[in-house]
Write an enzyme that holds these catalytic residues in place. Structure first.
Site, mmCIF file in Angstrom:
data_model
loop_
_atom_site.group_PDB
_atom_site.id
_atom_site.type_symbol
_atom_site.label_atom_id
_atom_site.label_comp_id
_atom_site.label_asym_id
_atom_site.label_seq_id
_atom_site.Cartn_x
_atom_site.Cartn_y
_atom_site.Cartn_z
ATOM 1 N N GLN A 54 0.818 -1.219 0.000
ATOM 2 C CA GLN A 54 0.000 0.000 0.000
ATOM 3 C C GLN A 54 0.855 1.274 0.000
ATOM 4 O O GLN A 54 0.456 2.303 0.557
ATOM 5 C CB GLN A 54 -0.962 -0.004 1.190
ATOM 6 C CG GLN A 54 -2.190 -0.863 0.953
ATOM 7 C CD GLN A 54 -3.014 -0.401 -0.253
ATOM 8 O OE1 GLN A 54 -3.119 0.786 -0.548
ATOM 9 N NE2 GLN A 54 -3.607 -1.345 -0.969
ATOM 10 N N SER A 55 2.005 1.223 -0.630
ATOM 11 C CA SER A 55 2.887 2.390 -0.660
ATOM 12 C C SER A 55 2.252 3.566 -1.417
ATOM 13 O O SER A 55 1.780 3.410 -2.553
ATOM 14 C CB SER A 55 4.200 2.003 -1.342
ATOM 15 O OG SER A 55 4.937 3.157 -1.685
ATOM 16 N N ASN A 56 2.274 4.718 -0.784
ATOM 17 C CA ASN A 56 1.847 5.945 -1.468
ATOM 18 C C ASN A 56 2.928 6.420 -2.432
ATOM 19 O O ASN A 56 2.639 7.064 -3.435
ATOM 20 C CB ASN A 56 1.570 7.046 -0.444
ATOM 21 C CG ASN A 56 0.503 6.628 0.537
ATOM 22 O OD1 ASN A 56 -0.642 6.416 0.163
ATOM 23 N ND2 ASN A 56 0.874 6.469 1.812
#
Ligand code: PLP
Length: 343
Positions: A82-84
């Site tokens: 879920q890396s931005n």
């Protein structure tokens, strides 16, 4: 603040892509100020502009500036599922007409289907980025090496790839974005007593602290640990600051004494929502109508609440909380949030 303008000007020699929509707002949080008995302000870096905004847009201006200067056609980047950062990089690549290859690391064990398909994963697919998987979550040099192997293959096929590294043993171009961010804040407001920022890879924390100190501002910058405990994070910030000092050519002693780290809000660990994280997330939403994210900014606000409880931030102080975005992950954490909100 004249010195802040000079700091901004000193960044002009680094190649930079324009990805931000402009300066982000600084807003007073009136209801929380009353409730907490402080003068609380928020620098809205969730509103940087590109895709769903966030701190990574500032950092990517310098990575993509470097990539453009090198005539790159493909950008490779690694991060949590879920890396931005990887989602924002995919958006930047789309805007600049490049291909993006995103490597997703399994950093948070035991997460379900939504975590692997919604939020930032979905957004990156819409952006047309390619996903590759990396099974380990705590092997930064291994993750970087895997990207380099992929880059070699691309090069052999005639492409011009560019790797945005995860490890702290590389040039901290992203931190330059927060040197600019710190200076930008000082141009808007410079009479605050303390700032509270998240501390993960360290680019935001190290850059922001540097922006303030180079402009002569001495307010404490409290880094809230979102990934590692305070001892480990201290070493990381030292490394990033030292490399940043080399890159910008200033004496590291000007910034190293300003490292201040707090890990009370870290439990139960990176990417996990503990009780204080949930309290902080709902308190912000229900008093100010502002969404925080479950991985970084709710922990950062939880850290601020802890500093207040311990009296490290005193009553009546003027405090700036840096909102670094990340809300897209809220949807990927729906199952965990449902469980907590239904309690
Ligand atoms: C929303 C958000 N806030 C804060 C951070 C931490 O910033 P940094 O990695 O620069 O320490 C991240 C990093 O991924 C993020 O996505």
């Amino acid at each position: 603040m004249k010195a802040a303008t000079e700091v901004t000007e000193s960044l002009a020699r680094f190649p930079r892509a324009t990805l931000m929509s402009g300066a982000t707002p600084v807003e007073r949080l009136d209801r929380l100020s009353n409730l907490l008995d402080i003068d609380l302000w928020m620098k809205r870096d969730d509103l940087t502009g590109l895709s769903f905004g966030g701190n990574k847009t500032r950092q990517l201006e310098f990575y993509f500036g470097d990539a453009l200067a090198q005539g790159v056609d493909t950008v490779l980047i690694t991060g949590a599922v879920q890396s931005n950062f990887v989602r924002a990089a995919a958006a930047a690549a789309a805007r600049l007409g490049m291909r993006a290859i995103l490597q997703l690391e399994e950093r948070v064990p035991g997460m379900g289907d939504l975590y692997h398909s919604s939020g930032n994963v979905l957004l990156a697919r819409i952006l047309g980025a390619e996903h590759i998987r990396f099974p380990v979550g705590e092997d930064e040099s291994g993750a970087d090496a895997a990207l380099h192997r992929r880059a070699e293959t691309l090069r052999a096929e005639g492409h011009k790839p560019y790797v945005i590294h995860l490890g702290s043993d590389h040039s901290p171009l992203g931190a330059l974005g927060y040197v600019a961010g710190g200076a930008e804040l000082l141009g808007q407001m410079d009479d605050f007593d303390a700032a509270v920022v998240p501390s993960g890879s360290g680019s935001t924390h190290a850059g922001f602290l540097t922006g303030l100190r180079l402009a002569g501002h001495a307010a404490p910058v409290y880094g809230i640990c979102v990934r590692r405990d305070a001892d480990q994070q201290h070493r990381r910030i030292e490394t990033v600051l030292t490399r940043l000092a080399g890159l910008m050519e200033f004496a590291p002693a000007r910034v190293l004494g300003g490292i201040s780290l707090w890990d009370d809000a870290l439990a139960p660990g990176y990417g996990r929502i503990g009780e204080t994280t949930q309290e902080a997330l709902t308190l912000m939403a229900r008093t100010e109508g502002v969404f925080l994210d479950p991985v970084y900014t709710a922990k950062t606000f939880a850290g601020l609440l802890g500093l207040l409880r311990q009296g490290i931030i005193g009553k009546g102080q003027k405090v700036v909380l840096l909102h670094t975005g990340g809300q897209a992950a809220l949807f990927a954490y729906q199952e965990e949030l449902d469980t907590l909100l239904d309690r």
